[in-house]
Design an enzyme around this catalytic site. Sequence first.
Site, PDB file in Angstrom:
ATOM      1  N   SER A 241       0.821  -1.221   0.000  1.00 51.06           N
ATOM      2  CA  SER A 241       0.000   0.000   0.000  1.00 51.06           C
ATOM      3  C   SER A 241       0.849   1.264   0.000  1.00 51.06           C
ATOM      4  O   SER A 241       0.526   2.247  -0.693  1.00 51.06           O
ATOM      5  CB  SER A 241      -0.981   0.005   1.178  1.00 51.06           C
ATOM      6  OG  SER A 241      -0.335  -0.334   2.382  1.00 51.06           O
ATOM      7  N   HIS A 271      -2.042  -8.987   1.862  1.00 47.02           N
ATOM      8  CA  HIS A 271      -1.715  -7.711   2.532  1.00 47.02           C
ATOM      9  C   HIS A 271      -2.812  -7.452   3.574  1.00 47.02           C
ATOM     10  O   HIS A 271      -3.094  -8.297   4.403  1.00 47.02           O
ATOM     11  CB  HIS A 271      -1.580  -6.634   1.454  1.00 47.02           C
ATOM     12  CG  HIS A 271      -0.965  -5.334   1.894  1.00 47.02           C
ATOM     13  ND1 HIS A 271      -0.280  -5.178   3.071  1.00 47.02           N
ATOM     14  CD2 HIS A 271      -0.945  -4.095   1.302  1.00 47.02           C
ATOM     15  CE1 HIS A 271       0.143  -3.928   3.187  1.00 47.02           C
ATOM     16  NE2 HIS A 271      -0.258  -3.240   2.124  1.00 47.02           N
ATOM     17  N   HIS A 318       5.769 -13.138   6.987  1.00 48.17           N
ATOM     18  CA  HIS A 318       5.976 -11.736   6.580  1.00 48.17           C
ATOM     19  C   HIS A 318       7.087 -11.669   5.552  1.00 48.17           C
ATOM     20  O   HIS A 318       8.037 -12.459   5.596  1.00 48.17           O
ATOM     21  CB  HIS A 318       6.329 -10.856   7.789  1.00 48.17           C
ATOM     22  CG  HIS A 318       6.102  -9.409   7.513  1.00 48.17           C
ATOM     23  ND1 HIS A 318       7.060  -8.613   6.923  1.00 48.17           N
ATOM     24  CD2 HIS A 318       5.012  -8.618   7.695  1.00 48.17           C
ATOM     25  CE1 HIS A 318       6.575  -7.388   6.780  1.00 48.17           C
ATOM     26  NE2 HIS A 318       5.336  -7.370   7.236  1.00 48.17           N
ATOM     27  N   ARG A 327       3.676  -5.288  16.509  1.00 48.26           N
ATOM     28  CA  ARG A 327       2.290  -4.808  16.460  1.00 48.26           C
ATOM     29  C   ARG A 327       1.350  -5.890  17.006  1.00 48.26           C
ATOM     30  O   ARG A 327       0.315  -5.587  17.601  1.00 48.26           O
ATOM     31  CB  ARG A 327       1.911  -4.418  15.025  1.00 48.26           C
ATOM     32  CG  ARG A 327       2.800  -3.304  14.461  1.00 48.26           C
ATOM     33  CD  ARG A 327       2.557  -3.074  12.987  1.00 48.26           C
ATOM     34  NE  ARG A 327       2.902  -4.244  12.176  1.00 48.26           N
ATOM     35  CZ  ARG A 327       2.739  -4.315  10.858  1.00 48.26           C
ATOM     36  NH1 ARG A 327       2.259  -3.267  10.189  1.00 48.26           N
ATOM     37  NH2 ARG A 327       3.071  -5.404  10.197  1.00 48.26           N
ATOM     38  N   ASP A 373      -1.943  -8.734  11.666  1.00 49.32           N
ATOM     39  CA  ASP A 373      -3.327  -9.129  11.369  1.00 49.32           C
ATOM     40  C   ASP A 373      -3.789 -10.341  12.168  1.00 49.32           C
ATOM     41  O   ASP A 373      -4.981 -10.638  12.206  1.00 49.32           O
ATOM     42  CB  ASP A 373      -3.462  -9.423   9.870  1.00 49.32           C
ATOM     43  CG  ASP A 373      -3.148  -8.198   9.041  1.00 49.32           C
ATOM     44  OD1 ASP A 373      -3.606  -7.106   9.414  1.00 49.32           O
ATOM     45  OD2 ASP A 373      -2.433  -8.317   8.032  1.00 49.32           O
TER      46      ASP A 373
HETATM   47  N1  NMX Z   1       1.119 -20.142   5.590  1.00 49.83           N
HETATM   48  C1  NMX Z   1       1.533 -21.070   4.710  1.00 49.83           C
HETATM   49  N2  NMX Z   1       2.592 -20.898   3.876  1.00 49.83           N
HETATM   50  C2  NMX Z   1       3.274 -19.750   3.992  1.00 49.83           C
HETATM   51  C3  NMX Z   1       2.918 -18.760   4.921  1.00 49.83           C
HETATM   52  C4  NMX Z   1       1.786 -18.974   5.734  1.00 49.83           C
HETATM   53  N3  NMX Z   1       1.346 -18.062   6.597  1.00 49.83           N
HETATM   54  N4  NMX Z   1       3.792 -17.728   4.798  1.00 49.83           N
HETATM   55  C5  NMX Z   1       4.659 -18.054   3.825  1.00 49.83           C
HETATM   56  N5  NMX Z   1       4.324 -19.276   3.326  1.00 49.83           N
HETATM   57  C6  NMX Z   1       4.939 -19.973   2.202  1.00 49.83           C
HETATM   58  C7  NMX Z   1       4.810 -19.119   0.940  1.00 49.83           C
HETATM   59  O1  NMX Z   1       3.495 -19.241   0.392  1.00 49.83           O
HETATM   60  C8  NMX Z   1       5.922 -19.665   0.085  1.00 49.83           C
HETATM   61  O2  NMX Z   1       5.481 -20.902  -0.443  1.00 49.83           O
HETATM   62  P1  NMX Z   1       5.881 -21.350  -1.940  1.00 49.83           P
HETATM   63  O3  NMX Z   1       7.369 -21.285  -2.006  1.00 49.83           O
HETATM   64  O4  NMX Z   1       5.324 -22.727  -2.053  1.00 49.83           O
HETATM   65  O5  NMX Z   1       5.218 -20.356  -2.854  1.00 49.83           O
HETATM   66  C9  NMX Z   1       7.011 -19.949   1.116  1.00 49.83           C
HETATM   67  O6  NMX Z   1       6.347 -20.085   2.387  1.00 49.83           O
HETATM   68  C10 NMX Z   1       8.049 -18.865   1.217  1.00 49.83           C
HETATM   69  O7  NMX Z   1       7.416 -17.646   1.486  1.00 49.83           O
HETATM   70  P2  NMX Z   1       8.146 -16.506   2.341  1.00 49.83           P
HETATM   71  O8  NMX Z   1       9.355 -16.116   1.588  1.00 49.83           O
HETATM   72  O9  NMX Z   1       8.315 -16.969   3.735  1.00 49.83           O
HETATM   73  O10 NMX Z   1       7.044 -15.360   2.375  1.00 49.83           O
HETATM   74  P3  NMX Z   1       6.733 -14.237   1.287  1.00 49.83           P
HETATM   75  O11 NMX Z   1       7.647 -13.082   1.545  1.00 49.83           O
HETATM   76  O12 NMX Z   1       6.732 -14.781  -0.087  1.00 49.83           O
HETATM   77  O13 NMX Z   1       5.239 -13.850   1.658  1.00 49.83           O
HETATM   78  C11 NMX Z   1       3.403 -13.296   3.015  1.00 49.83           C
HETATM   79  C12 NMX Z   1       4.891 -13.096   2.769  1.00 49.83           C
HETATM   80  C13 NMX Z   1       2.950 -12.325   4.114  1.00 49.83           C
HETATM   81  C14 NMX Z   1       2.629 -12.973   1.736  1.00 49.83           C
HETATM   82  C15 NMX Z   1       3.139 -14.764   3.457  1.00 49.83           C
HETATM   83  O14 NMX Z   1       3.822 -15.013   4.661  1.00 49.83           O
HETATM   84  C16 NMX Z   1       1.661 -15.097   3.606  1.00 49.83           C
HETATM   85  O15 NMX Z   1       1.019 -15.441   2.614  1.00 49.83           O
HETATM   86  N6  NMX Z   1       1.100 -14.966   4.855  1.00 49.83           N
HETATM   87  C17 NMX Z   1      -0.314 -15.167   5.070  1.00 49.83           C
HETATM   88  C18 NMX Z   1      -1.090 -13.917   4.660  1.00 49.83           C
HETATM   89  C19 NMX Z   1      -0.864 -12.779   5.634  1.00 49.83           C
HETATM   90  O16 NMX Z   1      -0.923 -12.936   6.839  1.00 49.83           O
HETATM   91  N7  NMX Z   1      -0.643 -11.575   5.095  1.00 49.83           N
HETATM   92  C20 NMX Z   1      -0.544 -10.365   5.917  1.00 49.83           C
HETATM   93  C21 NMX Z   1       0.835  -9.708   5.900  1.00 49.83           C
HETATM   94  C22 NMX Z   1       0.840  -8.470   6.755  1.00 49.83           C
HETATM   95  N8  NMX Z   1       0.037  -7.389   6.176  1.00 49.83           N
HETATM   96  O17 NMX Z   1      -0.824  -6.841   6.812  1.00 49.83           O
HETATM   97  O18 NMX Z   1       0.242  -7.033   5.006  1.00 49.83           O
HETATM   98  C1  MLT Z   2       2.260  -3.796   6.376  1.00 49.52           C
HETATM   99  O1  MLT Z   2       1.951  -3.320   7.463  1.00 49.52           O
HETATM  100  O2  MLT Z   2       2.291  -3.098   5.339  1.00 49.52           O
HETATM  101  C2  MLT Z   2       2.536  -5.261   6.282  1.00 49.52           C
HETATM  102  O3  MLT Z   2       3.099  -5.774   7.442  1.00 49.52           O
HETATM  103  C3  MLT Z   2       3.203  -5.709   5.021  1.00 49.52           C
HETATM  104  C4  MLT Z   2       4.634  -5.326   4.807  1.00 49.52           C
HETATM  105  O4  MLT Z   2       5.257  -4.629   5.570  1.00 49.52           O
HETATM  106  O5  MLT Z   2       5.168  -5.787   3.773  1.00 49.52           O
END
Ligand code: NMX
Ligand code: MLT
Length: 435
Positions: A241, A271, A318, A327, A373
């Site tokens: 964002s 996100h 994350h 947070r 979150d």
């Molecule tokens: N549950 C299951 N698998 C996960 C999770 C999770 N919570 N987090 C990461 N992974 C997997 C990810 O999908 C990836 O799998 P693959 O290689 O098969 O595609 C692998 O672990 C490596 O990912 P990372 O490098 O650890 O994480 P990345 O930086 O790509 O993604 C998020 C970060 C936040 C997108 C990921 O952790 C996620 O999808 N979390 C759940 C959604 C979430 O809570 N989002 C909110 C973030 C905060 N916000 O407010 O923005």
């Molecule tokens: C945020 O607050 O924007 C989330 O934790 C996602 C991020 O920092 O990448």
Amino acid sequence: MDLLKNLFQEKFQAQAKEVKELLKEHGDKTVDDVKVEQVFGGMRDITSMLWEPSLLDAEEGIRFRGYSIPELREKLPRAAQGTEPLPEGLFWLMLVGEIPTKEQVKWLTDNWTRRANVPEHVFKAIDVLPADTHPMTQFSIGILAMQNTSTFAQRYNAGINRTEYWDATYEDAMNLIARLPRIAAYIFRRVYHNGDHVLPDITLDWGGNFSHMLGYQDEGFREYMRLFLTIHADHEGGNASAHTTHLVGSTLSDPYLAFSAAMNALAGPLHGLANQEVIRWIQKMTQTLGTTKPSREQIAEYVKSTLAGGRVIPGYGHAVLRKPDPRFMAQRQFCEDNVPDSDLVKVVWKIFDVVPPILSSLGKVKNPWPNVDAHSGAVLVHYGLKEYNFYTVLFGVSRALGVMAGLCWARALSLPLERPKSVTTEWIKAYLQKE
Ligand code: NMX
Ligand code: MLT
């Protein structure tokens, strides 16, 4: 010129001079190298963007102008009899780099109250949408509908000198932030309370009045909302964002266009939408298990079934953080002090015990810990705000504080159009052959 604008001008003029010198002397130095996996991997960790309001450390979490979340909770001014910071104070800090006094925060609250009038056509634009349109879509459209009032767009059309861009951006940023609670509350009452709207109470602070317009008069809820609006405000510049705001703003689109776009990024489940997904996931779990007090073993089985279904565990992981999100911890502390007896909050804490070892055991998740979150929904449910499709709008109202401060700085430092280089897979292959 107003108090805050004056201070902002003083600060950025001094900094602009410094930056000029810095670029003259060090402009050709290297701050990062880019790996092939980063090109294919969402540009993760590439240092390539300037963002003044906050800075993230992977192990320690976010700092706003050098202050951690526990420090903000201690040092920022509070409401009378309150224990949590007023988010107005954080905006001041992010914009000018100084913790404001109580009087300065009062000035800002009053200034936003004066700017808070939302033009009638914005409500009409929202009203034509089907009520089941996702609240984030309604929010983004409401913001976009205000674009015709943009000071930046009007002054740009009139031929403004580029040295005044910052001034027009500041005006839009302040008006936008001031108006957002009314728009968000309007959507909430429209969708979930048959359009029974609650008029603003101009004696309240920004977060207190927002809670009031949502329909919550409970001081506990208001304090949580002040904390919520503070901790969600910024997370350095690379998150989707903030980065969207920066990218769209860099074309000299005005703050309304940039912020509406940012809200479309926040509306994605990886996100900001994760806050609604967390509570949806927990509710499905407790329904499936037939108990509001699942054991750790039951939770572990449910987590494994979610992963086996090819889904992520919402609220965990994350892109940058590598420790439990401060947070999350701030909300946990708030609940230890104020919400000790909620079954749902206790489930959130049990999930915190159970999920990290399971995610770690997958061997690919870089951060198994909870993010912001993972906690918010349970607190909102405790205070009676159960309509989880609305949760990301709350995040969006808060995020305006950080990204508008960031956009003011981008205009003040005359940061140019953002345009990174992209390449094709063919290009990468050819490059590697030359290596
Ligand atoms: N549950 C299951 N698998 C996960 C999770 C999770 N919570 N987090 C990461 N992974 C997997 C990810 O999908 C990836 O799998 P693959 O290689 O098969 O595609 C692998 O672990 C490596 O990912 P990372 O490098 O650890 O994480 P990345 O930086 O790509 O993604 C998020 C970060 C936040 C997108 C990921 O952790 C996620 O999808 N979390 C759940 C959604 C979430 O809570 N989002 C909110 C973030 C905060 N916000 O407010 O923005
Ligand atoms: C945020 O607050 O924007 C989330 O934790 C996602 C991020 O920092 O990448």
